[in-house]
Design an enzyme around this catalytic site. Sequence first.
Site, mmCIF file in Angstrom:
data_model
loop_
_atom_site.group_PDB
_atom_site.id
_atom_site.type_symbol
_atom_site.label_atom_id
_atom_site.label_comp_id
_atom_site.label_asym_id
_atom_site.label_seq_id
_atom_site.Cartn_x
_atom_site.Cartn_y
_atom_site.Cartn_z
ATOM 1 N N HIS B 84 -4.558 15.055 -41.825
ATOM 2 C CA HIS B 84 -3.990 14.724 -43.137
ATOM 3 C C HIS B 84 -4.727 15.397 -44.292
ATOM 4 C CE1 HIS B 84 -1.175 11.576 -41.642
ATOM 5 N NE2 HIS B 84 -1.979 11.708 -40.597
ATOM 6 N N ASP B 201 5.168 5.835 -39.439
ATOM 7 C CA ASP B 201 4.337 6.384 -38.350
ATOM 8 C C ASP B 201 4.992 6.136 -36.978
ATOM 9 O OD1 ASP B 201 2.281 6.940 -36.540
ATOM 10 O OD2 ASP B 201 0.856 5.501 -37.399
ATOM 11 N N GLY B 371 -5.270 3.160 -33.384
ATOM 12 C CA GLY B 371 -5.159 2.958 -34.824
ATOM 13 C C GLY B 371 -3.723 2.971 -35.306
ATOM 14 N N HIS B 372 -2.793 3.070 -34.355
ATOM 15 C CA HIS B 372 -1.388 3.217 -34.734
ATOM 16 C C HIS B 372 -0.553 2.018 -34.298
ATOM 17 C CE1 HIS B 372 -1.803 7.460 -35.924
ATOM 18 N NE2 HIS B 372 -2.706 7.512 -34.959
#
Lengths: 559, 559
Positions: B84, B201, B371-372
């Site tokens: 990112h 996401d 983390g998703h």
Amino acid sequence: MKRTKKVNIDGPSLKIIPLGGLEQIGMNITAFEYEDSIVVVDCGLSFPDDDMLGIDLVIPDVTYLKENADRVKGFVITHGHEDHIGALPYVLRELNIPIYATRLTMGLIENKLREHNLLGHTKRKVIKFGQSVNLGQFRIEFIKTNHSIVDAAALAIHSPAGTVVHTGDFKVDYTPVFGEAIDLQRFAELGKKGVLALMCDSTNAERKGFTQSERTVGHTFDTIFHEHQGSRLIIATFASNVDRVQQIINTAHKYGRKVVVEGRSMVNIIDTAMNLGCINIPENTLVDIDRLKDYPDDRTVIITTGSQGENMAALSRMASSVHRKVSIGPNDTIIFSSNPIPGNEKAVTRVINELEMKGAEVIFQDVHVSGHACQEEIKLIYTLVHPKYAIPVHGEYKHLKAQAGIAQELGIQKENIFILRSGNVLELNEEKAGVTGQVAAGAILVDGLGIGDVGNVVLRDRQHLAEDGIMIVVVALDSISGQIASGPDLVSRGFVYVKESDALMDEARDLMENVMEGCVSRGCTDWGRIKTAIKDNLGDFIWKKTKRRPMILPIIMEV
Amino acid sequence: MKRTKKVNIDGPSLKIIPLGGLEQIGMNITAFEYEDSIVVVDCGLSFPDDDMLGIDLVIPDVTYLKENADRVKGFVITHGHEDHIGALPYVLRELNIPIYATRLTMGLIENKLREHNLLGHTKRKVIKFGQSVNLGQFRIEFIKTNHSIVDAAALAIHSPAGTVVHTGDFKVDYTPVFGEAIDLQRFAELGKKGVLALMCDSTNAERKGFTQSERTVGHTFDTIFHEHQGSRLIIATFASNVDRVQQIINTAHKYGRKVVVEGRSMVNIIDTAMNLGCINIPENTLVDIDRLKDYPDDRTVIITTGSQGENMAALSRMASSVHRKVSIGPNDTIIFSSNPIPGNEKAVTRVINELEMKGAEVIFQDVHVSGHACQEEIKLIYTLVHPKYAIPVHGEYKHLKAQAGIAQELGIQKENIFILRSGNVLELNEEKAGVTGQVAAGAILVDGLGIGDVGNVVLRDRQHLAEDGIMIVVVALDSISGQIASGPDLVSRGFVYVKESDALMDEARDLMENVMEGCVSRGCTDWGRIKTAIKDNLGDFIWKKTKRRPMILPIIMEV
């Protein structure tokens, strides 16, 4: 659990000498030696690591067998997977030794030998489960097991120093698709009589529990066929998993679908299995791929290779629209009846993405069971066989170590567990065991027709070339005057896109001219020195400008 | 769910133009455009595929932004991961545009800009959660989320055509280690007021259920520390996972162990996090690696990079005995607090094997959480935000498609779900939405200092060189007589080990002499033809003899 332990063994003893298979999953081959007799179990290949650029396959170094060829009585093969039979055609060229194996295993070996024009020269004998073969001072008994290929065998290797049980690759399947369950009674009987050592498959030694029966995949197929009655089904699996193919065919038959088998290795293995009666195909079920168009989508199933995302396999060609006879569309459901082998994850994912982009549905989870024993199965075999010594085989170090842990848990003394390395000579009898020597062992790289002509130097060069390409500096020197007759010329490949880097190349050429003129004006005639000057100066210049290190190759010609 | 749908949008509309991030996980960058205003969300890099030989990293093509530089108001960054922020230093060289981000995100960006000497030239502003920034006709609001890095933000992108919610990378963690849980109330409030589109996401959109709280890993650490009180602990994790490091430090403190942080990126990020107050380290807990020897093994923990098996990372160097300050032995327990990212499985396994061969215990399962967001979290966000249009982001095609399926299940109409490709121009307002155009987009390869100077030609050459090496044929021709003045000489690299293939090279040289003499005797002076003759003849000869196709490079010099 020590890896090497130097001991002296008194009295007659058996030697176990793994020549591969203990540093990786692949390239299984182990010599058993008692006095004048050597028997070799399996003769597999392995596939190249990522850093073995351009290599097709890897075979074991059999120098030890060649040096003792007169004592080698036979190859005894546990089953027909490439990591157990794949090196035979290469090794048999140098060692003419008979082969003993079960029916399908021998069928697959014969396919290989035929391809390599070795079939006529090689003595072969098919052995049935329960039968033994006498090889010198050894008697080798074939015991039925279950695995992801039909006709897998464990071996009881009887020698005057005691019996070794080698499981081969195995799982415990109480409800196999084809033939009998693993012959647990025979394992128990051998254990009761006394087994010197157990060499047991470690592939899944890190996994808890029991591996599920192959038959559970059949139930999954049934559900999938039931839920996708409108679409064409394309099922990718391992070519050698005949039981899996059998179950797909059974389900297709139940739902009235025609079956197409696609992919060279799949076709070959199914043909062999059919000829040997290892697969049972109802009449009028199989159709040729050219007749696919004669049936509606919902009346067909394609069984195909490519479950590992291999570039040239049939499924990958379908996914990337270069397959001549199958094009993928929204009416297709593709089933991966396989898990990605470690290292293939990205390739498999690429194929899945390509298939989904064409609108197809892709099912890639839970349509597979392993062919290897998990922890509870390993415990069962240890408990039945009750060996004095444990020698975990078939795996990377972490797998072998996991099995060593299980063996210890089951009461085998730590000093009786041996994690060996290829080339170790383990000597053992009822009194004592230990590593007493070392023989040549290692990996030989096969690239095209070349066997062993690509070594570390060539691989290092390939890696260097792959990383930053090559720059070649050619200069012609006058043989009489020592002056520059032509050049220096610079040619590069795989370094930069030259049209966009004109200025860089011009500067490099100027630099090389200065270097050459410097050499010539100093009267330097030592080509070694001139080459070093070229390499050093150009290398520094390129690194400073680009932070890259292409291979620099100076070529001097005398004219 | 169509990928491209040509429509005409009447009235004022918002344009969403992804320039990366939709073909892979990585290289996230999306432009939002309303009349004279463009705002760019994220500016990430991706790591090279296996076939991008020698490439260091990959950045997005921002031609569209350069062509519209006067309208670009700012980069708005969701969080500090490389995919990112990693392309910022490359893109900012060509586009001088202000950056807006939360505290730790900005801290990590500043580290990068400092390294690239761009810090002085770049306008930056740290934004707090709940705050907004006005950029032309846009107002961008930062919303607290949870992710595997501290200070991750979702964005509400308010435009005259409506509000778009962009989740960034996120999970729902009700019990985060640092700071607050995700601001679900704000998502709900925005949804209540009306959201035009949700960009959510997709990384874990194939996974059922809920991602576990980061805090569960803390409980696992506690158990491991408790059960391994006698050994030294070495824990590998992602350098940027500050919360993970915090939990290791907390557990170390509880068990009275000193903590060493090892690996350049780990040290940098922890320093930055400490300076910004994002990590809380009890006094006298951290010690320098040089002081490690002053403490007994059972009083220390090493937190290290290398959890992905990266060759040059600290843990890999320890495993292969080339780390200068840490050597691994039987008293070490190594914990992989990470899962292998697809493609890294083999490298991780190699490191585990090496560590176990040194006698260490290795724990590599169940010491990590993602983390998703998984499916239930994605559903929660959709339900709170209740968008008119769904635009799944952050993932490969199969991930985007999985999220599209979820969106449809939740009642979003199929024609309002857009799976975009990089470069698509999606135009939307309350009335209508559709892909109305296409801008330049793609991947630019960075190799050393070169940005974009390695393209397909160079990569193809590298692949060719990697596969079979190179053979160079040099010949000098007399400029007056046209006769051969010297050569042909053959030089090869990465092809065969020459000493073992003398005969082959001799034969090849003879062949080249014949070819050259043939050319010369026919009076051929067209170098193109001579080179073709060399390539064809040598290529055929080598293929016949070796089944390999090295690159053949003829070089003719005129003297």
